[in-house]
Design a protein around this motif. Structure first.
Motif, PDB file in Angstrom:
ATOM      1  N   ILE A   7      38.503  38.400  30.100  1.00 56.22           N
ATOM      2  CA  ILE A   7      37.373  38.066  30.957  1.00 56.22           C
ATOM      3  C   ILE A   7      36.833  39.369  31.538  1.00 56.22           C
ATOM      4  O   ILE A   7      37.605  40.255  31.880  1.00 56.22           O
ATOM      5  N   SER A   8      35.525  39.464  31.629  1.00 49.04           N
ATOM      6  CA  SER A   8      34.952  40.641  32.280  1.00 49.04           C
ATOM      7  C   SER A   8      34.776  40.353  33.769  1.00 49.04           C
ATOM      8  O   SER A   8      34.879  39.211  34.202  1.00 49.04           O
ATOM      9  N   VAL A   9      34.527  41.399  34.543  1.00 46.98           N
ATOM     10  CA  VAL A   9      34.256  41.222  35.970  1.00 46.98           C
ATOM     11  C   VAL A   9      32.789  41.556  36.231  1.00 46.98           C
ATOM     12  O   VAL A   9      32.139  42.224  35.421  1.00 46.98           O
ATOM     13  N   GLU A  10      32.290  41.072  37.330  1.00 47.94           N
ATOM     14  CA  GLU A  10      30.946  41.393  37.811  1.00 47.94           C
ATOM     15  C   GLU A  10      29.831  40.856  36.918  1.00 47.94           C
ATOM     16  O   GLU A  10      28.676  40.895  37.296  1.00 47.94           O
ATOM     17  N   THR A  11      30.148  40.401  35.729  1.00 49.44           N
ATOM     18  CA  THR A  11      29.134  39.854  34.834  1.00 49.44           C
ATOM     19  C   THR A  11      29.603  38.470  34.357  1.00 49.44           C
ATOM     20  O   THR A  11      30.795  38.175  34.375  1.00 49.44           O
ATOM     21  N   PRO A  12      28.667  37.640  33.948  1.00 48.00           N
ATOM     22  CA  PRO A  12      29.038  36.255  33.637  1.00 48.00           C
ATOM     23  C   PRO A  12      29.957  36.129  32.420  1.00 48.00           C
ATOM     24  O   PRO A  12      29.879  36.921  31.470  1.00 48.00           O
ATOM     25  N   ASN A  13      30.819  35.135  32.484  1.00 45.24           N
ATOM     26  CA  ASN A  13      31.689  34.750  31.373  1.00 45.24           C
ATOM     27  C   ASN A  13      31.621  33.238  31.227  1.00 45.24           C
ATOM     28  O   ASN A  13      31.289  32.530  32.176  1.00 45.24           O
ATOM     29  N   VAL A  14      31.991  32.783  30.047  1.00 49.16           N
ATOM     30  CA  VAL A  14      32.125  31.342  29.827  1.00 49.16           C
ATOM     31  C   VAL A  14      33.526  31.094  29.295  1.00 49.16           C
ATOM     32  O   VAL A  14      33.994  31.804  28.404  1.00 49.16           O
ATOM     33  N   LEU A  15      34.199  30.106  29.862  1.00 50.60           N
ATOM     34  CA  LEU A  15      35.510  29.731  29.336  1.00 50.60           C
ATOM     35  C   LEU A  15      35.498  28.224  29.092  1.00 50.60           C
ATOM     36  O   LEU A  15      35.450  27.423  30.021  1.00 50.60           O
ATOM     37  N   ASP A  16      35.499  27.877  27.815  1.00 50.36           N
ATOM     38  CA  ASP A  16      35.504  26.464  27.441  1.00 50.36           C
ATOM     39  C   ASP A  16      36.949  26.063  27.194  1.00 50.36           C
ATOM     40  O   ASP A  16      37.567  26.527  26.239  1.00 50.36           O
TER      41      ASP A  16
ATOM     42  N   ILE B  80      36.118  42.743  43.740  1.00 52.68           N
ATOM     43  CA  ILE B  80      35.202  42.728  42.615  1.00 52.68           C
ATOM     44  C   ILE B  80      34.902  41.267  42.325  1.00 52.68           C
ATOM     45  O   ILE B  80      35.682  40.390  42.665  1.00 52.68           O
ATOM     46  N   LYS B  81      33.769  41.000  41.742  1.00 54.59           N
ATOM     47  CA  LYS B  81      33.370  39.605  41.615  1.00 54.59           C
ATOM     48  C   LYS B  81      33.745  39.036  40.243  1.00 54.59           C
ATOM     49  O   LYS B  81      33.550  39.678  39.211  1.00 54.59           O
ATOM     50  N   LEU B  82      34.279  37.833  40.293  1.00 59.51           N
ATOM     51  CA  LEU B  82      34.534  37.089  39.056  1.00 59.51           C
ATOM     52  C   LEU B  82      33.431  36.046  38.912  1.00 59.51           C
ATOM     53  O   LEU B  82      33.167  35.279  39.833  1.00 59.51           O
ATOM     54  N   ILE B  83      32.788  36.044  37.758  1.00 56.80           N
ATOM     55  CA  ILE B  83      31.745  35.043  37.479  1.00 56.80           C
ATOM     56  C   ILE B  83      32.160  34.312  36.208  1.00 56.80           C
ATOM     57  O   ILE B  83      32.147  34.879  35.114  1.00 56.80           O
ATOM     58  N   LEU B  84      32.574  33.066  36.379  1.00 56.47           N
ATOM     59  CA  LEU B  84      33.190  32.351  35.259  1.00 56.47           C
ATOM     60  C   LEU B  84      32.652  30.923  35.193  1.00 56.47           C
ATOM     61  O   LEU B  84      32.835  30.131  36.117  1.00 56.47           O
ATOM     62  N   TYR B  85      31.947  30.633  34.120  1.00 55.54           N
ATOM     63  CA  TYR B  85      31.459  29.265  33.899  1.00 55.54           C
ATOM     64  C   TYR B  85      32.524  28.504  33.120  1.00 55.54           C
ATOM     65  O   TYR B  85      32.844  28.850  31.979  1.00 55.54           O
ATOM     66  N   ILE B  86      33.090  27.462  33.740  1.00 53.87           N
ATOM     67  CA  ILE B  86      34.137  26.688  33.073  1.00 53.87           C
ATOM     68  C   ILE B  86      33.498  25.491  32.377  1.00 53.87           C
ATOM     69  O   ILE B  86      32.681  24.761  32.950  1.00 53.87           O
ATOM     70  N   PHE B 144      41.677  40.017  33.390  1.00 58.93           N
ATOM     71  CA  PHE B 144      40.435  40.545  33.932  1.00 58.93           C
ATOM     72  C   PHE B 144      40.176  41.948  33.399  1.00 58.93           C
ATOM     73  O   PHE B 144      41.065  42.806  33.438  1.00 58.93           O
ATOM     74  N   GLY B 145      38.970  42.154  32.946  1.00 62.46           N
ATOM     75  CA  GLY B 145      38.579  43.477  32.460  1.00 62.46           C
ATOM     76  C   GLY B 145      38.945  43.723  31.010  1.00 62.46           C
ATOM     77  O   GLY B 145      38.757  44.816  30.500  1.00 62.46           O
ATOM     78  N   TYR B 209      27.039  33.504  26.178  1.00 61.21           N
ATOM     79  CA  TYR B 209      28.231  33.976  26.876  1.00 61.21           C
ATOM     80  C   TYR B 209      27.898  34.894  28.049  1.00 61.21           C
ATOM     81  O   TYR B 209      28.354  34.692  29.166  1.00 61.21           O
ATOM     82  N   ASP B 210      27.091  35.921  27.782  1.00 62.16           N
ATOM     83  CA  ASP B 210      26.853  36.953  28.796  1.00 62.16           C
ATOM     84  C   ASP B 210      25.662  36.636  29.692  1.00 62.16           C
ATOM     85  O   ASP B 210      25.325  37.422  30.576  1.00 62.16           O
ATOM     86  N   HIS B 211      25.022  35.496  29.429  1.00 57.74           N
ATOM     87  CA  HIS B 211      23.810  35.148  30.180  1.00 57.74           C
ATOM     88  C   HIS B 211      22.801  36.287  30.128  1.00 57.74           C
ATOM     89  O   HIS B 211      22.185  36.646  31.132  1.00 57.74           O
TER      90      HIS B 211
END
Lengths: 459, 215
Positions: A7-16, B80-86, B144-145, B209-211
């Motif tokens: 997963i990356s930080v600070e930028t959007p991710n999708v986890l299905d 740091i910010k986590l942005i995660l669409y489940i 992460f990362g 994925y990355d919007h």
């Protein structure tokens, strides 16, 4: 275990999230045509067992997801019988889901689980199971059961496919039948030499639920084995355990004392036993005969020995005498004893001439039928006096029935116990392809069959 | 004295800056010596192991303070910010209570209508565990990362895996399973089924994925 999701930080991710829920339970209905397991595809969550009388969950079973690279994930079923298998990141293709309940054995549910010297057996035992699944995007597209049920006596493999109604599916509910369900009652152990006969019953039920609840339950009545509609066999008591399953007598012995009881799920009537039940029964009988040296002639039906309407008496007493009680009718005339006979099991009619038997009553052209109230004293045969008849035909008949094994008063008087014994004889030997009316009367055909059975050599 | 740092798995600009005592990663990322990094890694949070990063000399800061006294300088822990669409089987996993365990810390929350988890997390902590109560209870480990740039095959495989188009371990190698996953992605998005990445497929993956954040 699968790798963590990158997963990356600070930028959007999708986890299905992709995972499969496996539910492992036992449904006492046992109505599936599958040789041991059923899939139930239920959309949205597992079915809860609302009524514990009708099923139970299997807790602590190991559930593995196997792929070409080995074990992809593994989990234990929880107290709801459920396990979650991670399928994220798995390429689409063929996998196996292996379910290994605690106390799994590959053995047959037969005398192999009967060693009287073993420590107490667990409450349940199962066969491990493998389900082949086609995964696509981490979901199930198709599930195939390759149950090797040679152990259930069929000697072949069943293959069944259940394309789920909602494709692809994320839930694999499995209905796994046990091979052993320990009876909830302390049972007396019998010595090896006590195991002398086997009694075949039917449950007189379309489904197995009632029988299972009774046999695993705390009442003294029960059976050692149950064969379900698919030929799946469950054992409830060790062969050496004393289980009340048949009153009456056979060759002067109490069947409860000396017998092993086998129940077959079957509703009485004209419906045939299922094609899977015979091979399962034959396999079990052969194993029992081999394990305890039981005379195959002493494989009989409940109707041969059993009585009805006397259950309030102490029918466990060795000298109990129920000659005047009504008899149970199972396994019934639709039961094909000839299939057992072909395997050298049970009483096998030979080909014995009538000769001078029964006062030559059946040798002439006149049709004579020995029946109720015939009597050697007044020389009454076929309902009328026949003073010239040589010998004592009724007594001879009673003696022959007793020699075969039936309980009958040897008096020379064709009274009700004799009629019941004749009916029991007819029910057994005029079954299946030989089926004809059971009337309690000895006509030429019945007399010939009695001779054939009595005179047949022991295998 | 300036030096070159080789990016390790799990590194992003913030962790590298922290490693070398910089509070602001832009000092490194914007350094003219890192113009190649900026060009090939347009997203400073998504680097590729093996990347070489120029670390400029630090301009030491000064804080005036009296002598012969104890002073306490508090450095705020960086977040740091986590942005995660489940999602679950392609659909947003909306309004689901979750617990996010990172190191000794456990954060409880609820996904948004679109399945979004937006959550400050400690900088530089590589491993997390995301748990949904269910039933059935489900736990997924997160690194992460560790996401690779989309320009790399391995980065594309990671994204396909996370989106539910499983293609196995993200080795970056070409394979039938990789092609099959690409084809499944193309089919889902009504693209021409080639089994290989082209501009349309890449654009779609980037937006899915990355919007549309460059990486």
């Amino acid at each position: 275990m699968p790798d963590p999701a990158p997963i990356s930080v600070e930028t959007p991710n999708v986890l299905d999230l992709r995972f499969i829920l496996v539910t492992v339970r036992t449904d006492f209905l046992f109505r599936s045509d599958d040789g041991g397991v059923t899939f139930h595809w239920i959309k949205g969550g597992a079915r809860k067992i609302e009524d514990p009388e009708n099923g139970e969950v299997i807790i602590g079973a190991t559930v593995e997801l196997l792929g070409t690279g080995g074990v992809q994930d593994t989990a234990l079923t929880d107290r709801n019988g459920q396990a979650v298998l991670e399928t994220s990141q798995l390429p689409s293709g063929d996998y196996k889901i292996k379910i290994t309940p605690k106390n799994s054995r590959n053995e047959f549910a037969g005398p192999e689980i009967a060693d009287p010297d073993t420590p107490p057996l667990p409450d349940r035992m199962y066969h491990p199971l493998e389900v082949e699944v086609k995964l696509s995007g981490g979901l199930i597209e198709q599930a195939t059961l390759q149950a090797d049920i040679a152990y259930a006596g069929l000697g072949n493999r069943v293959q069944q496919q259940w394309p789920p109604p909602a494709v692809p599916a994320d839930h694999l509910p499995i209905d796994l039948k046990p091979i052993w369900m320990r009876k909830e009652r302390a049972l007396l152990a019998r010595a090896d030499d006590k195991l002398q006969m086997i009694i075949v019953h039917n449950t007189d039920g379309k489904i197995a639920t009632g029988a299972i609840n009774q046999f695993k339950g705390p009442l003294q009545n029960g059976a050692h084995y149950l064969i379900d509609l698919n030929g799946h066999t469950i054992k409830f008591a060790k062969d050496h355990d004393f289980v009340v399953n048949a009153g009456g007598k056979w060759r002067g012995k109490n069947p409860n004392d000396t017998g092993i009881g086998i129940e077959i799920v079957h509703k009485e009537g004209d419906t045939e036993y299922t094609r899977q039940q015979y091979p399962a029964l034959i396999d079990l009988l052969k194993r029992l005969v081999a394990a305890y040296g039981i005379d195959p002639m002493r494989i009989v039906g409940h109707s041969d020995v059993g009585t009805r309407g006397v259950v309030t008496q102490d029918f466990t007493a060795p000298d109990a005498d129920f000659l005047d009680g009504g008899r149970d009718n199972d396994p019934g005339q639709v039961f094909r004893w000839e299939k057992l006979e072909a395997e050298g099991l049970g009483m096998i009619p030979g080909d014995v001439p009538l000769g001078d038997t029964y006062g030559k009553l059946f040798n002439g052209t006149e049709t004579v039928v020995l029946k109720l109230h015939d009597n050697d004293g007044p020389h009454k045969y076929g309902g009328k006096p026949r003073p010239g008849t040589p010998g004592k035909p009724v007594r001879e008949l009673q003696q022959d029935l007793a020699t075969i094994g039936y309980s009958v008063h040897i008096t020379g008087d064709f009274e009700e116990s004799t009629e019941l014994a004749v009916k029991a004889f007819q029910r057994h030997f005029f079954s299946g392809d030989r089926r004809r009316a059971v009337d309690g009367r000895v006509d030429k055909e019945t007399a010939q069959m009695i001779q054939n059975v009595k005179g047949a050599p022991s295998p | 004295m300036s030096q070159t740092y080789v990016v390790q798995p799990g590194d992003y600009m913030e962790t590298i800056a922290e490693k070398f005592g910089f509070r602001d990663y832009h000092i490194i990322y914007d350094d003219p010596n890192n113009s190649h990094i900026k060009k090939f890694r347009p997203n400073p949070h998504i680097l590729y192991p093996g990347d070489r990063v120029f670390i400029p000399d630090m301009d030491p800061g000064h804080e005036p303070a009296d002598t012969d006294k104890k002073h306490k300088f508090v450095l705020k822990a960086q977040k740091i910010k986590l942005i995660l669409y489940i999602r679950r089987n392609g659909e947003p996993f909306a309004k689901q209570a979750y617990k996010l365990k990172i190191g000794a810390q456990t954060i409880a929350g609820k996904t948004g209508d679109d399945g979004l988890i937006e959550q400050p997390i400690p900088l530089g902590e590589p491993l997390g565990e995301l748990t949904f109560a269910g039933p059935p209870q489900y736990t997924r480990k997160l690194n992460f990362g560790f996401l690779h740039p989309i320009s790399k095959n391995s980065g594309r495989q990671m994204r396909l895996n996370n989106l539910g188009f499983g293609c196995g371990p993200p080795t970056g190698d070409e394979s039938d399973t990789y092609d099959a996953a690409v084809r499944a992605f193309q089919r889902r998005n009504r693209l021409t089924l080639t089994g290989k990445f082209n501009d349309h497929t890449l654009d779609k993956l980037r937006s899915e994925y990355d919007h549309d954040v460059p990486s």
